[in-house]
Design an enzyme around this catalytic site. Structure first.
Site, mmCIF file in Angstrom:
data_model
loop_
_atom_site.group_PDB
_atom_site.id
_atom_site.type_symbol
_atom_site.label_atom_id
_atom_site.label_comp_id
_atom_site.label_asym_id
_atom_site.label_seq_id
_atom_site.Cartn_x
_atom_site.Cartn_y
_atom_site.Cartn_z
ATOM 1 N N ASP A 117 -13.930 -16.311 7.918
ATOM 2 C CA ASP A 117 -12.550 -15.977 7.588
ATOM 3 C C ASP A 117 -11.773 -15.849 8.897
ATOM 4 O OD1 ASP A 117 -10.152 -14.827 6.969
ATOM 5 O OD2 ASP A 117 -10.964 -13.301 5.620
ATOM 6 N N LYS A 154 -2.176 -16.811 7.808
ATOM 7 C CA LYS A 154 -1.325 -16.062 8.742
ATOM 8 C C LYS A 154 -0.572 -16.928 9.755
ATOM 9 C CE LYS A 154 -2.806 -11.441 8.010
ATOM 10 N NZ LYS A 154 -4.080 -10.956 7.491
ATOM 11 N N TYR A 214 0.827 -1.216 0.000
ATOM 12 C CA TYR A 214 0.000 0.000 0.000
ATOM 13 C C TYR A 214 0.861 1.265 0.000
ATOM 14 C CZ TYR A 214 -2.879 -3.789 1.790
ATOM 15 O OH TYR A 214 -3.481 -5.000 1.967
ATOM 16 N N TYR A 272 -12.401 -7.152 6.225
ATOM 17 C CA TYR A 272 -11.239 -7.281 5.351
ATOM 18 C C TYR A 272 -11.026 -8.759 5.037
ATOM 19 C CZ TYR A 272 -6.603 -7.333 3.415
ATOM 20 O OH TYR A 272 -5.539 -7.557 2.573
HETATM 21 C C1 LIG Z 1 -4.561 -10.958 6.127
HETATM 22 C C2 LIG Z 1 -5.955 -11.390 5.899
HETATM 23 C C3 LIG Z 1 -6.361 -11.900 4.652
HETATM 24 C C4 LIG Z 1 -5.430 -11.978 3.462
HETATM 25 O O1 LIG Z 1 -4.379 -12.842 3.665
HETATM 26 P P1 LIG Z 1 -3.044 -12.690 2.746
HETATM 27 O O2 LIG Z 1 -2.196 -13.837 3.176
HETATM 28 O O3 LIG Z 1 -2.474 -11.355 3.056
HETATM 29 O O4 LIG Z 1 -3.492 -12.808 1.332
HETATM 30 C C5 LIG Z 1 -7.667 -12.297 4.526
HETATM 31 N N1 LIG Z 1 -8.544 -12.208 5.553
HETATM 32 C C6 LIG Z 1 -8.184 -11.746 6.753
HETATM 33 C C7 LIG Z 1 -9.189 -11.697 7.855
HETATM 34 C C8 LIG Z 1 -6.890 -11.297 6.973
HETATM 35 O O5 LIG Z 1 -6.543 -10.787 8.156
#
Ligand SMILES: *Cc1c(COP(=O)(O)O)cnc(C)c1O
Length: 435
Positions: free
Chosen positions: A251, A280, A22, A150
């Site tokens: 997610d 992550k 970014y 997000y």
């Molecule tokens: C970081 C994140 C993503 C994206 O993961 P990347 O490995 O950066 O592509 C998707 N959803 C959530 C909730 C996140 O924190």
């Protein structure tokens, strides 16, 4: 490669040629060169050491350079670094999948490995679309998500991110149009009122025939605003999705593996999604790897009808190195007293961030599990604030009006105090600066 002059050249090249997240290529924010990382400390090229408050974006839960994780990588490396997953398989993938099935809610029985969180979200969206296709309900081809959410930076993921912070405007003619409701208004420990779910319920009632799935971050909305909401909200979402025949995608990329005080944030509401995304902290922050889990019902429906296959297959699917270090990281977590550790981090964060609440620049202080957030009234000057933090020997990277930390779980009381004290003293300066 350690003279100041060499580093100046390196940084100049970086500035001229390399995109950072970014960031502008005309006026990039400064970057700090790191030469080593151990435990919770990052060592900069000039020898300074910083206590890491970010866990490299939620990922490094066991700290850097962990002997057990290093060993997992090294021993796998001697066997094979990578092999295609089409037509082949290997022990690290099988054992990791088995572990993930064991620790996530029981109905999640099928695992799709991919290379990053965003891709695991694409996979989840695709699964939901293929599921309804297979059922002959082709109109169900949109998603419902929450404002301030997000889910990643690829196009499908972006289309379900908050429309404003996700910058939909930039890509408006290309992005699929999905449904949104306002971000949950009920804080984590708010007493429940059915009014909190009214907007969601009304939208689902009206549009469920066009909606394939609801996608949300359970309990903690991360990069879209660092907000926490009540478990009851998620519970009602689960009930309504079942009632209106809409799949639920959780997610858990940021929240998974203990960060909120539960192994997975869905456990706060004791619900099971139809599809779950992990990433992550999955590899302890060592490598890029993600997983999308789904129920037998989702997997079997997709597989039971033409084309009879799920249409995705990344080149680096189930990379053995990544699976191997993930397997070691999950075992390390399960064999540690992580619940106690997160509880004590939470307690200390609550106590030590509380004084920030009285600073004029501060809007709200929030803590949940291993996450501490100080929301200020105005967007911060990131370059200035970063420099102040580095001067105080800590690594904290704010965004918008949010100064937040989610340190590695192995952080000591003293190290955590250095983070909270740094936040207090820098936020106090924000006051001075703006008055
Ligand atoms: C970081 C994140 C993503 C994206 O993961 P990347 O490995 O950066 O592509 C998707 N959803 C959530 C909730 C996140 O924190």
């Amino acid at each position: 490669m350690n003279s100041k002059k060499d580093w100046d050249q390196l940084l100049q090249f970086d500035r001229n040629h390399i995109w950072h997240p970014y960031t502008s290529m005309l006026d990039p924010l400064p970057v700090y060169p790191v030469v080593e990382a151990r435990g919770v400390r990052l060592k900069l090229a000039d020898g300074r050491e910083l206590v890491d408050g970010m866990a490299s974006w939620w990922a490094v839960i066991h700290g850097y350079n962990h002997p057990v994780l290093n060993e997992a990588l090294e021993s796998q490396l001697k066997k094979m670094a990578h092999v295609m997953f089409g037509g082949l398989t290997h022990q690290p993938a099988v054992e990791l999948a088995s572990l993930l099935i064991e620790i996530t809610p029981k109905p999640l029985q099928k695992v799709f490995f991919s290379d990053s969180g965003s891709v695991s979200v694409e996979v989840a969206l695709k699964m939901a679309l293929q599921y309804w296709q297979a059922k002959g309900k082709t109109r169900k081809a949109k998603f419902l998500s929450l404002a301030k959410g997000y889910h990643g930076d690829t196009f499908g993921a972006m289309s379900v991110c908050d429309p404003i912070t996700g910058m939909h405007k930039l890509f408006t003619h290309f992005l699929p149009k999905n449904f949104f409701v306002s971000a949950p208004e009920c804080s984590f420990d708010a007493s429940w009122d059915e009014k909190y779910i009214t907007e969601f319920k009304t939208l689902l009632q009206k549009h469920h025939q066009e909606i394939a799935a609801v996608i949300l971050e359970p309990i903690v909305q991360g990069a879209g605003g660092m907000r926490f909401y009540a478990p009851q909200y998620l519970l009602r979402v689960r009930e309504l999705c079942t009632q209106y025949q809409v799949l639920l995608i959780a997610d858990e990329i940021a929240t998974g593996f203990g960060r909120t005080g539960k192994l997975f944030a869905c456990e706060h509401s004791q619900i099971c999604p139809d599809i779950m995304c992990l990433g992550k902290a999955l590899t302890g922050g060592y490598m890029t790897l993600a997983a999308t889990l789904c129920t037998d019902e989702v997997a079997e429906t997709i597989s039971g009808v033409e084309p009879g296959v799920f249409m995705h297959g990344p080149t680096f699917m189930a990379n053995p190195l990544a699976c191997s270090v993930a397997r070691a990281s999950v075992r390390l977590l399960l064999n540690s007293a992580w619940q106690d550790k997160i509880k004590s981090i939470e307690k200390q964060l609550k106590k030590e961030l509380a004084p920030c609440q009285d600073l004029p620049a501060v809007n709200e202080v929030r803590v949940l599990g291993g996450i501490g957030v100080v929301e200020v009234k105005e967007n911060v000057d990131v370059a200035w604030m970063q420099k102040e933090f580095v001067r105080l020997g800590v690594w904290i990277r704010p965004f918008l009006n949010l100064i937040y930390i989610m340190p590695p779980y192995i952080i000591s009381t003293d190290e955590l105090r250095s983070l909270t004290q740094a936040i207090f003293s820098v936020v106090r300066k924000v006051d001075a600066k703006s008055s």
